[in-house]
Design a protein around this motif. Structure first.
Motif, PDB file in Angstrom:
ATOM      1  N   GLY A 436       0.745  -1.054   0.128  1.00  0.00           N
ATOM      2  CA  GLY A 436      -0.125   0.172  -0.264  1.00  0.00           C
ATOM      3  C   GLY A 436       1.161   1.475  -0.166  1.00  0.00           C
ATOM      4  O   GLY A 436       0.444   2.250  -0.435  1.00  0.00           O
ATOM      5  N   ALA A 437       1.950   1.568   0.795  1.00  0.00           N
ATOM      6  CA  ALA A 437       2.995   2.969   0.489  1.00  0.00           C
ATOM      7  C   ALA A 437       3.624   2.491  -0.935  1.00  0.00           C
ATOM      8  O   ALA A 437       3.638   4.047  -1.219  1.00  0.00           O
ATOM      9  CB  ALA A 437       4.108   2.174   1.990  1.00  0.00           C
ATOM     10  N   LEU A 438       4.158   1.463  -0.939  1.00  0.00           N
ATOM     11  CA  LEU A 438       4.890   1.503  -2.231  1.00  0.00           C
ATOM     12  C   LEU A 438       3.643   1.930  -3.249  1.00  0.00           C
ATOM     13  O   LEU A 438       3.629   3.241  -4.736  1.00  0.00           O
ATOM     14  CB  LEU A 438       5.074   0.090  -2.754  1.00  0.00           C
ATOM     15  N   ALA A 439       2.274   1.712  -3.957  1.00  0.00           N
ATOM     16  CA  ALA A 439       1.017   2.199  -4.504  1.00  0.00           C
ATOM     17  C   ALA A 439       0.898   3.747  -4.318  1.00  0.00           C
ATOM     18  O   ALA A 439       1.232   4.669  -5.217  1.00  0.00           O
ATOM     19  CB  ALA A 439       0.034   1.778  -4.116  1.00  0.00           C
ATOM     20  N   ASP A 440       1.080   4.347  -2.955  1.00  0.00           N
ATOM     21  CA  ASP A 440       0.547   5.222  -2.528  1.00  0.00           C
ATOM     22  C   ASP A 440       2.492   6.130  -2.923  1.00  0.00           C
ATOM     23  O   ASP A 440       2.282   7.784  -3.928  1.00  0.00           O
ATOM     24  CB  ASP A 440       1.419   6.090  -0.998  1.00  0.00           C
ATOM     25  N   ALA A 441       2.964   5.847  -3.201  1.00  0.00           N
ATOM     26  CA  ALA A 441       4.602   6.728  -3.805  1.00  0.00           C
ATOM     27  C   ALA A 441       4.435   6.131  -5.221  1.00  0.00           C
ATOM     28  O   ALA A 441       4.859   7.341  -5.688  1.00  0.00           O
ATOM     29  CB  ALA A 441       5.498   5.821  -3.178  1.00  0.00           C
ATOM     30  N   VAL A 442       3.983   5.486  -5.967  1.00  0.00           N
ATOM     31  CA  VAL A 442       3.712   5.997  -6.957  1.00  0.00           C
ATOM     32  C   VAL A 442       2.896   6.848  -7.176  1.00  0.00           C
ATOM     33  O   VAL A 442       3.590   7.519  -8.670  1.00  0.00           O
ATOM     34  CB  VAL A 442       3.189   4.978  -8.096  1.00  0.00           C
ATOM     35  N   THR A 443       1.844   6.925  -6.806  1.00  0.00           N
ATOM     36  CA  THR A 443       1.018   8.436  -7.598  1.00  0.00           C
ATOM     37  C   THR A 443       2.041   9.636  -6.727  1.00  0.00           C
ATOM     38  O   THR A 443       1.638  10.272  -7.577  1.00  0.00           O
ATOM     39  CB  THR A 443      -0.569   7.980  -6.753  1.00  0.00           C
ATOM     40  N   LYS A 444       1.995   9.350  -5.819  1.00  0.00           N
ATOM     41  CA  LYS A 444       2.327  10.377  -5.370  1.00  0.00           C
ATOM     42  C   LYS A 444       4.357  11.610  -7.005  1.00  0.00           C
ATOM     43  O   LYS A 444       4.268  12.623  -6.701  1.00  0.00           O
ATOM     44  CB  LYS A 444       3.284  10.176  -3.906  1.00  0.00           C
ATOM     45  N   SER A 445       4.333  10.126  -6.735  1.00  0.00           N
ATOM     46  CA  SER A 445       6.034  10.459  -7.481  1.00  0.00           C
ATOM     47  C   SER A 445       5.432  10.875  -9.446  1.00  0.00           C
ATOM     48  O   SER A 445       5.590  11.898  -9.829  1.00  0.00           O
ATOM     49  CB  SER A 445       6.798   9.112  -8.005  1.00  0.00           C
ATOM     50  N   MET A 446       4.670  10.037  -9.736  1.00  0.00           N
ATOM     51  CA  MET A 446       3.626  10.700 -10.590  1.00  0.00           C
ATOM     52  C   MET A 446       3.217  12.132 -10.232  1.00  0.00           C
ATOM     53  O   MET A 446       3.818  13.477 -11.373  1.00  0.00           O
ATOM     54  CB  MET A 446       2.578   9.464 -11.076  1.00  0.00           C
ATOM     55  N   ALA A 447       2.809  12.701  -9.482  1.00  0.00           N
ATOM     56  CA  ALA A 447       2.345  13.616  -9.987  1.00  0.00           C
ATOM     57  C   ALA A 447       2.928  14.991  -9.032  1.00  0.00           C
ATOM     58  O   ALA A 447       3.508  16.278  -9.721  1.00  0.00           O
ATOM     59  CB  ALA A 447       0.858  14.317  -7.957  1.00  0.00           C
ATOM     60  N   ALA A 448       4.244  14.574  -8.591  1.00  0.00           N
ATOM     61  CA  ALA A 448       5.495  15.623  -7.955  1.00  0.00           C
ATOM     62  C   ALA A 448       6.301  15.776  -9.929  1.00  0.00           C
ATOM     63  O   ALA A 448       6.505  16.879 -10.109  1.00  0.00           O
ATOM     64  CB  ALA A 448       6.539  14.599  -7.324  1.00  0.00           C
ATOM     65  N   LEU A 449       6.567  14.484 -10.612  1.00  0.00           N
ATOM     66  CA  LEU A 449       6.847  15.073 -11.677  1.00  0.00           C
ATOM     67  C   LEU A 449       5.801  16.029 -12.643  1.00  0.00           C
ATOM     68  O   LEU A 449       6.740  16.866 -13.644  1.00  0.00           O
ATOM     69  CB  LEU A 449       6.913  13.665 -12.534  1.00  0.00           C
ATOM     70  N   THR A 450       4.652  15.762 -12.420  1.00  0.00           N
ATOM     71  CA  THR A 450       3.572  16.601 -13.459  1.00  0.00           C
ATOM     72  C   THR A 450       3.623  17.922 -13.043  1.00  0.00           C
ATOM     73  O   THR A 450       3.385  19.153 -13.802  1.00  0.00           O
ATOM     74  CB  THR A 450       1.624  16.168 -13.295  1.00  0.00           C
ATOM     75  N   GLN A 451       3.429  18.344 -11.862  1.00  0.00           N
ATOM     76  CA  GLN A 451       3.389  20.213 -11.040  1.00  0.00           C
ATOM     77  C   GLN A 451       5.059  20.299 -11.541  1.00  0.00           C
ATOM     78  O   GLN A 451       5.051  21.830 -11.794  1.00  0.00           O
ATOM     79  CB  GLN A 451       3.721  19.767  -9.622  1.00  0.00           C
TER      80      GLN A 451
END
Length: 454
Positions: A436-451
């Motif tokens: 679950g923590a890894l899945a959340d990290a994938v979402t956060k990593s995409m958001a950080a790059l998109t911003q």
């Protein structure tokens, strides 16, 4: 001419297969009833109207599977010295490979929990090496299709073709040919054929020596990766859907390929995940094995595994998402200039050229040294761009699953379908409670790059 003999690489996947390291690929597809697909592939609605008869869907899949020759094949042992062979199962019954399941759990994510258990179960080596399950009871009347196909039967691209053959859009060309016994006369002149064969043998020998040398140079000293884990049959899946528009926006702003963006996102996710595990002191560069299809060189009728791979450095030590993307793009560009037939990443090519008896004697042991060469596998599964459906129900989510090598704690499989980039996480050993923590990290990593990309 397709052969009924397993290739050396197919044999290698069989040799690695153990209870703690099952070598079957998987997929989880979620389908939405037809009346919900007017606005989008997965629009919501009331659950009762969308109820599917799981047995009817299973019968439809069985009917289609009966027409796919490769799904009829089972293993025939060649003994200790001769290669194993494929043979058509004389009592093949597609329905015996298809089951149904009704989800009744009220847990937070019952489909993922059930799919994790189902995919962790090994295939029966005495039968054709695939299974399918139709899962009903999902919200809004949706149902899921779970698939597992052994890596000895085909590679990821081949598995995708086999699964597509079970869907409504199946075309005759999508069913992979079954192996056939060699026969018929070679129309090429004998001397010309022998000369070309000798040239190919010399070229492959030179390539193999270079791959072996690069492989030895690429082996890393201790301490090994922070992602290494004990051997364990425990598995836990995680599913993450990224917006394909976000990936395209990053690619347009920063250059590179879609695959580069995904690799950079997963590098950021691994960085965040390892920090959450208290591994800040070991945030060194990780290494991913990235499979590459060689089916084009072998021909469209190639059976079994037709692949090589690249080794890509994942810059988890870099804090800046854009720097990570540039580093990944640079590493992949260097791999592409080298090509899939050279370098340490061409390990599958070397494995293909070893005699099957060598794999039976050594591959199972050598596979335990995988962490010395790479930390994770990141594979991309090709899917067509057209909308897919099963029994009239639209496919709205599709998550591939890659098997884990010995001592690997996490593997990633990615499929781009319509407006989503679907990432399947497969975790084992001490990582199963952290998916679950890894899945959340994938979402956060995409958001950080998109911003960072206007």
């Amino acid at each position: 001419m397709p052969s009924d003999r397993l290739s050396a690489l197919d044999t290698a996947f069989l040799c690695v297969d153990q209870p703690a390291t099952p070598m079957h690929m998987g997929a989880v597809g979620v389908f939405s009833p037809p009346h919900r697909a007017r606005g989008s592939a997965c629009s919501a609605g009331s659950g009762s109207q969308g109820h599917r008869d799981a047995r009817a869907v299973a019968a439809l899949i069985a009917e289609r599977a009966e027409r796919v020759p490769r799904l009829r094949l089972r293993l025939r042992s060649g003994g200790p010295l001769l290669p194993d062979r494929w043979q058509t199962d004389p009592r093949f019954d597609a329905a015996a490979h298809i089951s149904t399941h009704q989800i009744t759990s009220d847990g937070a994510d019952p489909l993922t929990a059930h799919a994790s258990r189902w995919l962790a179960t090994a295939l029966d080596p005495r039968a054709p090496l695939w299974n399918v399950q139709v899962v009903t009871g999902l919200p809004e009347g949706r149902f899921a299709l779970l698939v597992k196909i052994h890596h000895a039967l085909c590679d990821g691209a081949g598995a995708a073709e086999l699964v597509l053959g079970l869907l409504d859009q199946a075309q005759p060309a999508q069913a992979m040919p079954g192996p056939s016994l060699p026969g018929g006369a070679d129309r090429a002149p004998l001397l010309g054929s022998l000369w070309r064969g000798a040239q190919r043998m010399v070229g492959e020998t030179v390539e193999s020596v270079g791959i072996a040398a690069d492989l030895l140079r690429a082996v890393r000293p201790f301490p090994l990766s922070p992602t290494i884990t004990e051997l364990s049959a425990r598995r836990q899946l995680g599913f993450v859907r990224l917006d394909a528009d976000d990936v395209r926006r990053v690619r347009r702003a920063q250059g590179g390929t879609t695959n580069d963006v995904v690799l950079a996102v997963l590098s950021g996710a691994l960085r965040e995940w390892l920090r959450g595990r208290g591994e800040e002191q070991r945030l060194r560069t990780l290494r991913a094995l990235v499979p590459v299809s060689t089916r084009r060189r072998r021909g469209k009728d190639a059976c079994g595994n037709a692949l090589s791979s690249y080794l890509c450095e994942l810059p988890v030590g870099l804090d800046d998402p854009l720097e990570r993307l540039r580093a990944v793009s640079g590493a992949m560009n260097r791999n592409k200039r080298t090509g899939p037939w050279r370098g340490a990443g061409a390990l599958p090519v070397l494995a293909e050229r070893l005699p099957s008896v060598v794999h039976r004697l050594a591959t199972r042991t050598v596979a335990h040294a995988a962490p010395a060469l790479f930390d994770t596998v990141i594979t991309t599964v090709p899917l067509p761009r057209l909308p897919l459906s099963l029994d009239g129900a639209a496919l709205c989510e599709t998550y591939p699953v890659v098997p884990l090598a010995p001592h690997q704690s996490v593997g990633f499989a990615v499929a781009t379908y319509r407006d989503g980039v679907h990432v399947g996480l497969n975790t084992g050993g001490d990582a199963v409670h952290q998916v679950g923590a890894l899945a959340d990290a994938v979402t956060k990593s995409m958001a950080a790059l998109t911003q960072l990309c206007p």
